[in-house]
Design an enzyme around this catalytic site. Structure first.
Site, mmCIF file in Angstrom:
data_model
loop_
_atom_site.group_PDB
_atom_site.id
_atom_site.type_symbol
_atom_site.label_atom_id
_atom_site.label_comp_id
_atom_site.label_asym_id
_atom_site.label_seq_id
_atom_site.Cartn_x
_atom_site.Cartn_y
_atom_site.Cartn_z
ATOM 1 N N GLY A 1 -1.640 -4.058 -1.816
ATOM 2 C CA GLY A 1 -2.131 -2.878 -2.562
ATOM 3 C C GLY A 1 -2.724 -1.974 -1.158
ATOM 4 C CG HIS A 2 -5.258 2.140 -0.059
ATOM 5 N ND1 HIS A 2 -4.693 2.729 1.288
ATOM 6 C CD2 HIS A 2 -6.527 2.793 -0.233
ATOM 7 C CE1 HIS A 2 -5.397 3.593 1.562
ATOM 8 N NE2 HIS A 2 -6.538 2.988 1.272
ATOM 9 C CG PHE A 3 -9.144 -0.212 -2.031
ATOM 10 C CD1 PHE A 3 -10.198 -0.512 -1.440
ATOM 11 C CD2 PHE A 3 -8.404 0.656 -3.162
ATOM 12 C CE1 PHE A 3 -10.598 1.566 -1.180
ATOM 13 C CE2 PHE A 3 -8.848 2.030 -2.589
ATOM 14 C CZ PHE A 3 -9.502 2.710 -1.885
ATOM 15 C CG ASP B 1 -1.540 1.298 1.302
ATOM 16 O OD1 ASP B 1 -1.907 2.162 0.265
ATOM 17 O OD2 ASP B 1 -2.830 0.689 2.381
#
Length: 147
Positions: free
Chosen positions: A124-126, A98
């Site tokens: 990653g972030h999601f 992320d």
């Protein structure tokens, strides 16, 4: 005079930051940056987010939220003290790649909660968009042991 506006200063002075944040490319990158499998992501997620961010009034709302994030960071010591005092059962599932909330942030929970279960996933972030089953499994294994 002498008013402390924090590290970001006047929110109106950072229109270039807001412009970048609200751009289609930045919106898309919030979803797929840090993933090795962008094909697992539904493009509707960033297309819909971009449409929402482009709606009337959203620019001002998002600019205020970005500016206000500094108060979030300033609150970390109080939150960390609460965690140390109360020691809630904690499961941290984090996208190791992320770019917004780096892996060290997930690992930092161990300083205040030595018994926390920390899982840095190759995502990653999601992370939920690509590690849905793995995250669900971690939650299902964690919950019965912390009723």
């Amino acid at each position: 005079m002498g008013e402390n506006r924090g590290v970001l200063g006047d929110p109106k002075a950072h229109q270039d930051v807001v412009d970048t944040f609200l751009s289609f490319e930045a919106t898309k990158q919030r979803h797929i940056a840090g993933t090795k499998h962008p094909e697992l992501y539904n493009p509707d997620t960033w297309t819909d987010e971009f449409a929402h961010l482009s709606a009337p009034g959203q620019r001002e709302i998002q600019a205020a939220l970005l500016y206000d994030y500094q108060t979030n960071v300033a609150s970390y010591p109080a939150w960390q003290a609460w965690l140390r005092a109360h020691k809630p059962p904690t499961l941290v599932v984090w996208g190791a790649n992320d770019p917004s909330f780096i892996a060290a942030g997930g690992e930092a929970f161990k300083r205040d909660l030595p018994d926390a279960k920390i899982h840095l996933l190759d995502a990653g972030h999601f992370a939920m968009d690509e590690k849905n089953d793995e995250i669900a499994d971690l939650i299902l294994r964690f919950l019965p042991t912390h009723r």
